[in-house]
Motif scaffolding. Structure first.
Motif, PDB file in Angstrom:
ATOM      1  N   ASN A   1      -7.187  -7.365   8.938  1.00 46.55           N
ATOM      2  CA  ASN A   1      -8.506  -7.044   8.379  1.00 46.55           C
ATOM      3  C   ASN A   1      -9.406  -8.276   8.375  1.00 46.55           C
ATOM      4  OD1 ASN A   1      -7.686  -8.587   6.226  1.00 46.55           O
ATOM      5  ND2 ASN A   1      -7.299  -6.840   4.855  1.00 46.55           N
ATOM      6  N   SER A   2     -10.590  -8.120   7.818  1.00 44.52           N
ATOM      7  CA  SER A   2     -11.588  -9.200   7.817  1.00 44.52           C
ATOM      8  C   SER A   2     -11.149 -10.397   7.000  1.00 44.52           C
ATOM      9  CB  SER A   2     -12.937  -8.672   7.293  1.00 44.52           C
ATOM     10  OG  SER A   2     -12.779  -8.122   5.987  1.00 44.52           O
ATOM     11  N   SER A   3     -10.154 -10.212   6.125  1.00 47.29           N
ATOM     12  CA  SER A   3      -9.628 -11.333   5.337  1.00 47.29           C
ATOM     13  C   SER A   3      -8.423 -11.973   6.004  1.00 47.29           C
ATOM     14  CB  SER A   3      -9.242 -10.848   3.934  1.00 47.29           C
ATOM     15  OG  SER A   3     -10.333 -10.226   3.291  1.00 47.29           O
ATOM     16  N   SER A   4      -8.174 -11.578   7.261  1.00 48.33           N
ATOM     17  CA  SER A   4      -7.033 -12.089   8.039  1.00 48.33           C
ATOM     18  C   SER A   4      -5.685 -11.650   7.461  1.00 48.33           C
ATOM     19  CB  SER A   4      -7.081 -13.624   8.146  1.00 48.33           C
ATOM     20  OG  SER A   4      -8.258 -14.034   8.812  1.00 48.33           O
ATOM     21  N   SER A   5      -5.671 -10.581   6.682  1.00 52.70           N
ATOM     22  CA  SER A   5      -4.419 -10.044   6.147  1.00 52.70           C
ATOM     23  C   SER A   5      -3.898  -8.937   7.068  1.00 52.70           C
ATOM     24  CB  SER A   5      -4.641  -9.482   4.740  1.00 52.70           C
ATOM     25  OG  SER A   5      -5.060 -10.497   3.854  1.00 52.70           O
ATOM     26  N   THR A   6      -2.571  -8.847   7.126  1.00 54.60           N
ATOM     27  CA  THR A   6      -1.945  -7.796   7.932  1.00 54.60           C
ATOM     28  C   THR A   6      -2.095  -6.454   7.227  1.00 54.60           C
ATOM     29  OG1 THR A   6      -0.342  -9.349   8.820  1.00 54.60           O
ATOM     30  CG2 THR A   6       0.206  -7.021   8.985  1.00 54.60           C
ATOM     31  N   VAL A   7      -2.436  -5.420   7.994  1.00 56.12           N
ATOM     32  CA  VAL A   7      -2.563  -4.066   7.445  1.00 56.12           C
ATOM     33  C   VAL A   7      -1.749  -3.111   8.321  1.00 56.12           C
ATOM     34  CG1 VAL A   7      -4.820  -4.422   6.371  1.00 56.12           C
ATOM     35  CG2 VAL A   7      -4.685  -3.694   8.779  1.00 56.12           C
ATOM     36  N   ALA A   8      -1.383  -1.972   7.718  1.00 55.78           N
ATOM     37  CA  ALA A   8      -0.622  -0.939   8.421  1.00 55.78           C
ATOM     38  C   ALA A   8      -1.569   0.131   8.938  1.00 55.78           C
ATOM     39  CB  ALA A   8       0.409  -0.313   7.498  1.00 55.78           C
TER      40      ALA A   8
ATOM     41  N   THR B   1      -1.808   4.281   3.680  1.00 61.08           N
ATOM     42  CA  THR B   1      -1.878   4.146   2.222  1.00 61.08           C
ATOM     43  C   THR B   1      -0.666   3.384   1.727  1.00 61.08           C
ATOM     44  OG1 THR B   1      -3.011   6.272   2.109  1.00 61.08           O
ATOM     45  CG2 THR B   1      -2.043   5.417   0.061  1.00 61.08           C
ATOM     46  N   LEU B   2      -0.889   2.348   0.877  1.00 58.43           N
ATOM     47  CA  LEU B   2       0.183   1.542   0.307  1.00 58.43           C
ATOM     48  C   LEU B   2       0.231   1.729  -1.200  1.00 58.43           C
ATOM     49  CD1 LEU B   2      -0.368  -1.803   2.253  1.00 58.43           C
ATOM     50  CD2 LEU B   2       1.475  -0.181   2.597  1.00 58.43           C
ATOM     51  N   PRO B   3       1.376   1.482  -1.821  1.00 57.83           N
ATOM     52  CA  PRO B   3       1.434   1.551  -3.289  1.00 57.83           C
ATOM     53  C   PRO B   3       0.460   0.537  -3.906  1.00 57.83           C
ATOM     54  CG  PRO B   3       3.636   1.471  -2.342  1.00 57.83           C
ATOM     55  CD  PRO B   3       2.688   1.175  -1.236  1.00 57.83           C
ATOM     56  N   ALA B   4       0.000   0.833  -5.101  1.00 55.90           N
ATOM     57  CA  ALA B   4      -0.960  -0.048  -5.793  1.00 55.90           C
ATOM     58  C   ALA B   4      -0.378  -1.440  -5.949  1.00 55.90           C
ATOM     59  CB  ALA B   4      -1.311   0.532  -7.165  1.00 55.90           C
ATOM     60  N   GLY B   5      -1.163  -2.456  -5.604  1.00 54.64           N
ATOM     61  CA  GLY B   5      -0.755  -3.846  -5.792  1.00 54.64           C
ATOM     62  C   GLY B   5       0.159  -4.376  -4.715  1.00 54.64           C
ATOM     63  N   ILE B   6       0.386  -3.586  -3.665  1.00 56.24           N
ATOM     64  CA  ILE B   6       1.301  -3.992  -2.599  1.00 56.24           C
ATOM     65  C   ILE B   6       0.509  -4.260  -1.319  1.00 56.24           C
ATOM     66  CG2 ILE B   6       3.299  -3.362  -1.207  1.00 56.24           C
ATOM     67  CD1 ILE B   6       3.934  -3.798  -4.158  1.00 56.24           C
ATOM     68  N   SER B   7       0.756  -5.397  -0.716  1.00 56.23           N
ATOM     69  CA  SER B   7       0.176  -5.695   0.592  1.00 56.23           C
ATOM     70  C   SER B   7       1.248  -5.515   1.660  1.00 56.23           C
ATOM     71  CB  SER B   7      -0.397  -7.108   0.619  1.00 56.23           C
ATOM     72  OG  SER B   7       0.627  -8.072   0.381  1.00 56.23           O
ATOM     73  N   TYR B   8       0.787  -5.354   2.901  1.00 55.87           N
ATOM     74  CA  TYR B   8       1.693  -5.038   4.012  1.00 55.87           C
ATOM     75  C   TYR B   8       2.048  -6.315   4.775  1.00 55.87           C
ATOM     76  CZ  TYR B   8       3.373  -2.502   8.177  1.00 55.87           C
ATOM     77  OH  TYR B   8       4.113  -2.008   9.218  1.00 55.87           O
ATOM     78  N   ASN B   9       3.352  -6.519   5.029  1.00 55.48           N
ATOM     79  CA  ASN B   9       3.797  -7.674   5.805  1.00 55.48           C
ATOM     80  C   ASN B   9       4.037  -7.301   7.266  1.00 55.48           C
ATOM     81  OD1 ASN B   9       3.680  -9.098   3.471  1.00 55.48           O
ATOM     82  ND2 ASN B   9       5.876  -9.470   3.296  1.00 55.48           N
ATOM     83  N   TYR B  10       5.085  -6.536   7.528  1.00 55.66           N
ATOM     84  CA  TYR B  10       5.384  -6.142   8.906  1.00 55.66           C
ATOM     85  C   TYR B  10       6.297  -4.927   8.920  1.00 55.66           C
ATOM     86  CZ  TYR B  10       9.510  -9.091   8.055  1.00 55.66           C
ATOM     87  OH  TYR B  10      10.631  -9.654   7.518  1.00 55.66           O
TER      88      TYR B  10
ATOM     89  N   GLY C   1       4.330   6.827   8.976  1.00 53.59           N
ATOM     90  CA  GLY C   1       3.545   5.643   8.655  1.00 53.59           C
ATOM     91  C   GLY C   1       2.189   5.907   8.058  1.00 53.59           C
ATOM     92  N   GLN C   2       1.860   7.164   7.729  1.00 54.72           N
ATOM     93  CA  GLN C   2       0.546   7.442   7.126  1.00 54.72           C
ATOM     94  C   GLN C   2       0.474   6.940   5.691  1.00 54.72           C
ATOM     95  OE1 GLN C   2      -1.058  11.428   7.954  1.00 54.72           O
ATOM     96  NE2 GLN C   2       0.703  11.770   9.328  1.00 54.72           N
ATOM     97  N   SER C   3       1.611   7.001   4.986  1.00 49.46           N
ATOM     98  CA  SER C   3       1.671   6.469   3.620  1.00 49.46           C
ATOM     99  C   SER C   3       3.023   5.812   3.423  1.00 49.46           C
ATOM    100  CB  SER C   3       1.458   7.584   2.593  1.00 49.46           C
ATOM    101  OG  SER C   3       2.462   8.574   2.697  1.00 49.46           O
ATOM    102  N   TRP C   4       3.042   4.781   2.587  1.00 51.05           N
ATOM    103  CA  TRP C   4       4.250   4.004   2.346  1.00 51.05           C
ATOM    104  C   TRP C   4       4.574   4.003   0.866  1.00 51.05           C
ATOM    105  CZ3 TRP C   4       7.078   1.976   6.382  1.00 51.05           C
ATOM    106  CH2 TRP C   4       6.464   2.034   7.643  1.00 51.05           C
ATOM    107  N   ASN C   5       5.885   3.937   0.568  1.00 54.63           N
ATOM    108  CA  ASN C   5       6.366   3.991  -0.805  1.00 54.63           C
ATOM    109  C   ASN C   5       7.318   2.828  -1.060  1.00 54.63           C
ATOM    110  OD1 ASN C   5       5.457   6.977  -1.306  1.00 54.63           O
ATOM    111  ND2 ASN C   5       6.652   7.004   0.588  1.00 54.63           N
ATOM    112  N   LEU C   6       7.423   2.449  -2.331  1.00 58.21           N
ATOM    113  CA  LEU C   6       8.361   1.405  -2.709  1.00 58.21           C
ATOM    114  C   LEU C   6       9.776   1.968  -2.765  1.00 58.21           C
ATOM    115  CD1 LEU C   6       6.597  -0.626  -5.545  1.00 58.21           C
ATOM    116  CD2 LEU C   6       7.523  -1.552  -3.413  1.00 58.21           C
ATOM    117  N   ALA C   7      10.713   1.303  -2.090  1.00 55.19           N
ATOM    118  CA  ALA C   7      12.115   1.699  -2.196  1.00 55.19           C
ATOM    119  C   ALA C   7      12.673   1.240  -3.536  1.00 55.19           C
ATOM    120  CB  ALA C   7      12.916   1.081  -1.059  1.00 55.19           C
TER     121      ALA C   7
END
Length: 779
Positions: A18-25, A39-48, A78-84
């Motif tokens: 994204n524009s902040s140079s962060s990785t997105v899914a 869509t990611l869980p609240a407060g979670i950023s995407y790594n890889y 991959g449309q939405s992600w959940n915390l294991a």
């Protein structure tokens, strides 16, 4: 943008920035034409992205608000992600791999900051702590799985020393591997093959040593290296490994060829034996060197000899049922496979029962059965080139009729042809599911009714197969007994072969060719031919006239005899042979004949336990009857006897010269010892029948189909008997009778004689001889 994977036909997953140079899914549902933010869980950023262990579950890693790594999963491409879900107090380090379609592995850290191993059985949606031995911690990034069922890893014990661990349940629980005394584990290991692993250890002097394992890391052994040289490094290429010594400046191509793998069994012969034990079994396979134990089920062999790395000879202990033979060496135990099964079997004679008759049912003469009910096209004669499968065992129509169990290995059946249409016809009978052999059990011309006894292995679905070569013919099958595993140790139903002995001949004595016996001495009206509708009782066991001749004990359960008719007067005649204690004649036949014929057939028939007699019924006209006994099946308390092993019919003798594929080259047409060409009048030929093909050297009797063709004289016959150690006259018996220009076959059960051979004597004229082995008896 970087594409990761398209886990389904409609969804794809990618990484973006994204524009902040962060990785997105990112995900796409239109084959990559347009992309959307997942869509990611609240407060979670995407790594890889880590991967998709199944078509419905994908895994990834993210970072939470505390900057800790967390496991993510998606079930919608991959449309939405959940915390294991993680165990309490455990943080997530990294995802490793999925061992199978149901088990995945990862590494984490506990509250003491120690590495722990995690496993998931739901494709990464929830994680559990793997179980380690008490006092053992897990080392990170240090495990591998050499086979589909084993993994090995390194850990640390309470003293801070490195230890080796193994798992047999996809890494859910771990155990300490076993090392030689005084040896501890060091580091760096791999597995050059799925059964052979190498590692470094340290001996009591602090020197590096090389270790190997042949059971996926459960136990380790010291390799044998050059004297005075300690292994410091190694490499493996295919099945050979090389190592360097601690003080060496160059590689020493070493004596570290991989240790032999676990033993493997590919064939046992014979595969059956009596429940009393004593059968000599040849086990064929690989990696047998150094064998320490041979087991029949859970019971050790009475004795065994390792002949070579590929062959063991073992003597079976007593037992019941069907068991797996196993070979144990220092390198492992042979796996359980279908080729290692040994059955403790005995023969059970039964009163004749008709299980197949292709003629349409009519009145009481032809009963309805599986071969005339129209099922699978079996209604009507068997056509040229056609094969019919006949059920004889288990819960099918034939097994229901004759009560032969589903685990029976062989059946004794009388096979009859009638309403034949062509010259040069023959039947082949063999176990269903096996390739059709190049053999025959019965030869016939047009408008003939002939019978022959067969002893044949039972194939797929409890069936035997019958193939017709030429023209069309009706086929009739009458069951007379079976071989099956026994539930309790017993000596009943073992075979004892005898040299042929004539116990009955209704013809009046004349000179030396027809000797006086119970069937021509006028006793009980038996003097003279057997008339239409008449029955004769013939003593074959005990202290009666027949038992005295052939030495069959009073408690024998069944007799093996060749029954011959001659001086016949009517077309459509047949004999039925059955135990004398039956109250009525069975609806079966053993021998069919027309006028002026001499026809033999082998019978295996139960004996009346009270009198030691068998009964012979003549349906039509009159005929002389001759009975030659050549074996019996034991009753209880027997001290000797042998069991039957069926094989795919194998041709061992054919005196005709080879031509194309129809007549194959064999011991009887190669010109050796004058055997090339027909057997002349008064000539005898010896034929090896044991220690060849699939017939073991310890065979005591063989089951043969003997055929003659290209005959030149009327009144000809063969006598088949054990080859004597010195030249003697053949027994006063016959096994196969013919007229000029006939092709006739008969089953023969004969004791094996000198040099693993049987002898065949031709009385009159000349005739070609063909012998097919259908099975054998061993101790």
């Amino acid at each position: 943008f970087s594409l990761n994977r398209c886990p389904s036909s409609t969804g794809c997953i990618a990484n973006g920035t994204n524009s902040s140079s962060s990785t997105v899914a990112l995900y796409s549902t239109d084959d990559g034409q347009s992309w959307n933010l997942a869509t990611l869980p609240a407060g979670i950023s995407y790594n890889y992205f880590d991967g998709c262990p199944t078509s419905t579950v994908c895994l990834a890693e993210g970072t939470n608000s505390s900057s800790s790594t967390v496991p993510l999963y998606s079930t919608d491409d991959g449309q939405s992600w959940n915390l294991a879900t993680l165990p309490s107090g455990i943080s997530f380090n990294s995802y490793e791999s999925c061992r199978s379609s149901t088990v995945c592995l990862a590494e984490g850290t506990n509250s003491s900051s120690s590495s722990v191993l995690l496993y998931s059985t739901d494709n990464g949606q929830s994680w559990n702590l793997a179980t380690l031995p008490s006092g053992i911690s897990f080392n990170s990034y240090a495990y591998l799985c050499p086979s589909s069922t084993f993994c090995i890893a390194s850990g640390t014990n309470s003293s801070g020393s490195t230890v080796l661990l193994y798992s047999t349940d996809d890494s859910e629980s771990w155990n300490l591997a076993t090392f030689p005394s005084g040896i501890s584990f060091n580091s760096y290991y791999n597995c050059p093959s799925s059964t052979f692993c190498l590692a470094y250890g340290i001996n009591s002097s602090g020197s590096t040593v090389l270790l190997y394992s042949t059971n996926d890391g459960q136990s380790w052994n010291l390799t044998t290296s050059t004297s005075g040289v300690l292994a410091s490094s190694y490499a493996c290429y295919s099945t050979t490994c090389a190592f360097a010594g601690a003080n060496a400046t160059s590689w020493n191509i070493g004596s570290l060829a991989q240790p032999q793998g676990a033993p493997n069994i590919t064939l046992i012969a014979p595969s059956t034996g009596p429940s009393s034990g004593g059968t000599t079994v040849t086990i064929t396979g690989s990696n047998f060197s150094g064998a320490t134990t041979v087991n029949f089920g859970l019971t050790p062999a009475t004795s065994f000899v390792v002949n070579s790395d590929t062959s063991i000879t073992a003597v079976a202990p007593s037992g019941i049922g069907t068991v797996d033979i196993s070979v144990i060496t220092p390198y492992g135990t042979s796996a359980t496979v279908s080729s290692d099964q040994f059955s403790y079997v005995n023969y059970t004679p039964i009163s004749p029962i008709r299980v197949c008759d292709t003629r349409p049912a009519s009145g009481t003469s032809v009963i309805s059965n599986q071969c005339n009910n129209g099922t699978a096209g079996n209604n009507g004669p068997l056509g040229q080139g056609e094969t019919i499968n006949v059920n004889v065992a288990g819960a099918g129509p034939g097994g229901t009729l004759d009560n032969i169990p589903a685990n029976a290995t062989a059946v004794v059946a009388n096979v009859t042809v009638t309403n034949t249409t062509q010259a040069g016809g023959f039947l082949t009978v063999y176990p269903t599911g096996q390739p059709q052999p190049n053999t025959s059990v019965m030869n016939f011309g047009p408008n003939e009714s002939l019978a022959n006894l067969v002893q044949v292995g039972i194939g797929t679905n409890g069936d035997i197969s019958i193939y017709n070569f030429n023209g069309s013919t009706d086929v009739i099958v009458d069951i007379e007994g079976y071989v099956a595993p026994v539930a309790n140790p017993t000596t009943t139903g073992l075979f004892v072969p005898l040299s042929p002995t004539r116990v009955c001949d209704t013809r009046s004595p004349s000179g030396t060719s027809i000797i006086s016996n119970q069937c021509n001495n006028g006793t009980a009206g038996n003097n003279g031919p057997l008339g239409q509708g008449e029955t004769i009782n013939v003593n074959v066991a005990g202290t009666g006239p027949g038992g005295t001749l052939d030495n069959i004990p009073a408690n024998a359960t069944a007799v093996v005899a060749n029954v011959t008719v001659t001086n016949t007067t009517q077309a459509g005649g047949f004999l039925t042979v059955y135990p004398s204690n039956l109250t009525s004649v069975p609806n079966a036949s053993n021998l069919n004949f027309g006028p002026n014929q001499s026809v033999p057939n082998r019978v295996i028939v139960p004996i009346d336990p009270t009198t030691g007699d068998i009964s012979i019924y003549n349906f039509n006209g009159s005929t002389d009857v001759i009975v030659d006994v050549n074996g019996y099946f034991t009753g209880s308390n027997a001290t000797t006897g042998y069991t039957f092993s069926a094989i795919a019919p194998t041709r061992v003798c054919d005196t005709r010269s080879p031509s194309g594929t129809s007549i194959i080259s064999n011991q009887c047409n190669n010109g050796t010892a004058g055997n090339n060409g027909p057997l002349g009048q008064g000539e005898t030929i010896s034929v090896q029948v044991a220690n060849i093909d699939n017939i073991p050297a310890n065979t005591v009797a063989v089951v043969l189909n003997v055929t003659t063709t290209n005959t030149t004289n009327n009144g000809g016959f063969f006598t088949v008997y054990p080859t004597p150690t010195s030249s003697t006259s053949p027994p006063n018996a016959s096994d196969l009778n013919w007229s000029a220009n006939e092709t006739v076959a008969n089953m023969v059960v004969v004791k094996v004689g000198n040099n693993n051979s049987i002898s065949v004597y031709n009385a009159i004229g000349s005739a070609d001889l063909i012998i097919d082995v259908m099975g054998y008896y061993t101790n």
